[in-house]
Motif scaffolding. Structure first.
Motif, PDB file in Angstrom:
ATOM      1  N   UNK A  71      -1.622   1.172  -6.728  1.00 36.11           N
ATOM      2  CA  UNK A  71      -2.810   0.628  -7.393  1.00 36.11           C
ATOM      3  C   UNK A  71      -3.999   0.475  -6.453  1.00 36.11           C
ATOM      4  N   UNK A  72      -3.730   0.425  -5.136  1.00 36.08           N
ATOM      5  CA  UNK A  72      -4.811   0.224  -4.177  1.00 36.08           C
ATOM      6  C   UNK A  72      -5.500   1.531  -3.790  1.00 36.08           C
ATOM      7  N   UNK A  73      -4.894   2.674  -4.132  1.00 36.52           N
ATOM      8  CA  UNK A  73      -5.530   3.960  -3.880  1.00 36.52           C
ATOM      9  C   UNK A  73      -5.822   4.240  -2.418  1.00 36.52           C
ATOM     10  N   UNK A  74      -4.934   3.812  -1.531  1.00 41.43           N
ATOM     11  CA  UNK A  74      -5.169   3.997  -0.096  1.00 41.43           C
ATOM     12  C   UNK A  74      -4.886   5.448   0.289  1.00 41.43           C
ATOM     13  N   UNK A  75      -5.877   6.182   0.824  1.00 38.93           N
ATOM     14  CA  UNK A  75      -5.698   7.595   1.141  1.00 38.93           C
ATOM     15  C   UNK A  75      -5.094   7.810   2.529  1.00 38.93           C
ATOM     16  N   UNK A 113      -5.171   8.812   6.243  1.00 42.12           N
ATOM     17  CA  UNK A 113      -6.269   8.654   7.186  1.00 42.12           C
ATOM     18  C   UNK A 113      -6.880   7.264   7.178  1.00 42.12           C
ATOM     19  N   UNK A 114      -6.536   6.464   6.172  1.00 38.45           N
ATOM     20  CA  UNK A 114      -7.070   5.103   6.104  1.00 38.45           C
ATOM     21  C   UNK A 114      -6.453   4.221   7.177  1.00 38.45           C
ATOM     22  N   UNK A 115      -7.173   3.184   7.544  1.00 35.26           N
ATOM     23  CA  UNK A 115      -6.665   2.221   8.513  1.00 35.26           C
ATOM     24  C   UNK A 115      -6.138   0.991   7.781  1.00 35.26           C
ATOM     25  N   UNK A 116      -4.945   0.584   8.143  1.00 36.71           N
ATOM     26  CA  UNK A 116      -4.335  -0.636   7.631  1.00 36.71           C
ATOM     27  C   UNK A 116      -3.811  -1.410   8.831  1.00 36.71           C
ATOM     28  N   UNK A 117      -3.174  -2.543   8.583  1.00 35.11           N
ATOM     29  CA  UNK A 117      -2.556  -3.289   9.684  1.00 35.11           C
ATOM     30  C   UNK A 117      -1.194  -3.787   9.247  1.00 35.11           C
ATOM     31  N   UNK A 118      -0.328  -4.011  10.224  1.00 38.39           N
ATOM     32  CA  UNK A 118       1.026  -4.501   9.976  1.00 38.39           C
ATOM     33  C   UNK A 118       1.196  -5.807  10.737  1.00 38.39           C
ATOM     34  N   UNK A 119       1.714  -6.808  10.038  1.00 34.09           N
ATOM     35  CA  UNK A 119       1.910  -8.123  10.647  1.00 34.09           C
ATOM     36  C   UNK A 119       3.241  -8.133  11.392  1.00 34.09           C
ATOM     37  N   UNK A 120       3.175  -8.180  12.726  1.00 35.65           N
ATOM     38  CA  UNK A 120       4.366  -8.255  13.564  1.00 35.65           C
ATOM     39  C   UNK A 120       4.384  -9.619  14.238  1.00 35.65           C
ATOM     40  N   UNK A 121       5.186 -10.521  13.666  1.00 40.72           N
ATOM     41  CA  UNK A 121       5.316 -11.873  14.209  1.00 40.72           C
ATOM     42  C   UNK A 121       3.968 -12.557  14.392  1.00 40.72           C
ATOM     43  N   UNK A 122       3.109 -12.445  13.368  1.00 41.34           N
ATOM     44  CA  UNK A 122       1.821 -13.107  13.404  1.00 41.34           C
ATOM     45  C   UNK A 122       0.721 -12.333  14.075  1.00 41.34           C
ATOM     46  N   UNK A 123       1.040 -11.176  14.635  1.00 40.64           N
ATOM     47  CA  UNK A 123       0.025 -10.336  15.291  1.00 40.64           C
ATOM     48  C   UNK A 123      -0.188  -9.081  14.461  1.00 40.64           C
ATOM     49  N   UNK A 124      -1.450  -8.785  14.164  1.00 39.29           N
ATOM     50  CA  UNK A 124      -1.773  -7.603  13.378  1.00 39.29           C
ATOM     51  C   UNK A 124      -1.841  -6.364  14.284  1.00 39.29           C
ATOM     52  N   UNK A 125      -1.074  -5.338  13.932  1.00 38.01           N
ATOM     53  CA  UNK A 125      -1.119  -4.070  14.649  1.00 38.01           C
ATOM     54  C   UNK A 125      -1.815  -3.047  13.752  1.00 38.01           C
ATOM     55  N   UNK A 155       4.647   6.469 -10.274  1.00 37.06           N
ATOM     56  CA  UNK A 155       5.328   5.373  -9.568  1.00 37.06           C
ATOM     57  C   UNK A 155       4.347   4.296  -9.140  1.00 37.06           C
ATOM     58  N   UNK A 156       4.828   3.060  -9.134  1.00 36.45           N
ATOM     59  CA  UNK A 156       3.937   1.942  -8.778  1.00 36.45           C
ATOM     60  C   UNK A 156       3.762   1.784  -7.273  1.00 36.45           C
ATOM     61  N   UNK A 157       4.585   2.487  -6.512  1.00 35.83           N
ATOM     62  CA  UNK A 157       4.452   2.473  -5.054  1.00 35.83           C
ATOM     63  C   UNK A 157       4.969   3.808  -4.536  1.00 35.83           C
ATOM     64  N   UNK A 158       4.531   4.185  -3.325  1.00 36.88           N
ATOM     65  CA  UNK A 158       4.930   5.455  -2.727  1.00 36.88           C
ATOM     66  C   UNK A 158       5.237   5.270  -1.251  1.00 36.88           C
TER      67      UNK A 158
END
Length: 379
Positions: free
Chosen positions: A346-350, A352-364, A294-297
């Motif tokens: 495709x990004x292979x993010x494992x 335990x990795x840290x990412x951020x989510x854009x909530x109304x212009x603020x990264x969480x 699959x191209x996304x999970x």
């Protein structure tokens, strides 16, 4: 969209004249319910508050009226074989007295609906689709049914009450209902003179049951369950708690984690596909996707910064968009924001990795985790 006091998303349907009503709306009003429109139905969202109802379900017991859920019956010679040729899971893995989670897919591998199939006999299968998809599932089955097999729309023939939580068995056994059954098993019984079907199923992750009485006889059954749940220290619970509970478990909700544009493999529901079956709708497309990957999970996100996550938000790895949230809420159990998200593989993010989510212009900031977010004992 509507949101409860802690940010859980409750879908709103426009067109008030089209809204459907359950069998016990007036009783819910008497019990202090707040309502919202969901899946085309007017539903109780909460009574004492989503967090309180969520906590009661996790610690004692919660009672949900989910009579809006679809119902259909497939009956006639070879009904089980027909259903098995349509839906993804393999009904040959179970038999009479057992139920199974399965998927109705498009030929391109998307998901029309996810549903529960009750195996009554080789010649009769009872189905519980999602409310908004009931008519579509019934229509598809009717168009493909062989001669002698009838598909009956029973959406308003049965009510559905979910009794969920550590004390759910105490509640039902105290009413003389059977509780000693395997997960996804069901049996028929009587409560207050009303015939009911009792199944070891649920959508909260907790040990629980679903009780199905006839639509027109729902009130005495519901009232008996209300008294028993309250006596056990539990609470009535609405759609808000149902959403936070299922999100904590990472359970998919159609229209969010599953849809005609989201495949079972992307939603991590490949376990509900009978890969060795010769036929089911969407088989060729899903086999091709399985081979290619699959191209996304679907992944879990647990906030490490303050903030409530919601559906439809962009997920970033650094400055690169790597996915989109499909559901998000404040977890009453963990006391942090959590979300489910489709992340590009495709990004292979494992984990335990840290990412951020854009909530109304603020990264969480969030940690990628594997659901469930909390550990409970379903079985």
């Amino acid at each position: 969209m509507l949101r409860d006091s802690r940010g859980s998303t409750i879908a709103r349907v426009t067109g008030v004249s089209d809204i459907q009503h359950g069998p016990l709306e007036e009783r819910h009003r008497q019990l202090g319910a707040n309502f919202a429109e969901f899946g085309g139905w007017l539903m109780p969202v909460s009574y004492a508050g989503t967090v309180s109802e969520h906590t009661a379900t996790r610690t004692t017991v919660g009672l949900f009226d989910v009579s809006h859920l679809g119902k259909a019956r497939v009956r006639g010679p070879g009904a089980a074989d027909f259903v098995n040729s349509a839906f993804t899971n393999d009904l040959r893995r179970i038999g009479p007295g057992s139920a199974q989670y399965t998927l109705c897919c498009t030929e391109s591998g998307g998901v029309v609906d996810d549903l529960i199939a009750y195996y009554i006999s080789d010649d009769e299968i009872f189905l519980v689709p999602n409310a908004a998809n009931n008519a579509t599932v019934v229509d598809l089955l009717r168009r493909h049914a062989p001669a002698g097999v009838e598909v009956i729309d029973e959406h308003r023939a049965h009510a559905v009450f979910a009794v969920q939580g550590p004390r759910s068995a105490d509640v039902l056994s105290g009413l003389g209902l059977p509780v000693d059954m395997d997960y996804m098993a069901f049996t028929d019984a009587t409560l207050n003179g009303v015939e009911v079907r009792v199944c070891r199923t649920g959508y909260t992750g907790e040990h629980g049951y679903e009780v199905l009485p006839p639509w027109e006889s729902a009130l005495p059954v519901f009232d008996a369950l209300v008294d028993a749940v309250q006596a056990a220290g539990g609470q009535l619970a609405g759609l808000g708690a149902r959403d936070t509970l299922r999100t904590e478990m990472g359970y998919p909700l159609h229209g969010h984690e599953l849809s005609p544009d989201i495949s079972p493999l992307e939603a991590r529901c490949g376990w509900a596909v009978g890969w060795k079956k010769e036929r089911f709708w969407g088989r060729d497309a899903l086999l091709a996707e399985k081979q290619a990957g699959p191209r996304r999970l679907l992944r879990g996100l647990r906030a490490v910064d303050r903030g409530v996550l919601r559906a439809g938000l962009s997920v970033y790895d650094g400055d690169t968009v790597v996915g989109t949230t499909t559901s998000g809420t404040f977890s009453p159990t963990l006391k942090v924001g959590i979300a489910l998200a489709l992340i590009d593989t495709e990004h292979g993010i494992p984990d335990g990795a840290r990412v951020s989510v854009d909530v109304r212009g603020r990264r969480i900031g969030c940690e990628v985790v594997k659901p469930p977010f909390v550990e409970v004992k379903t079985r």
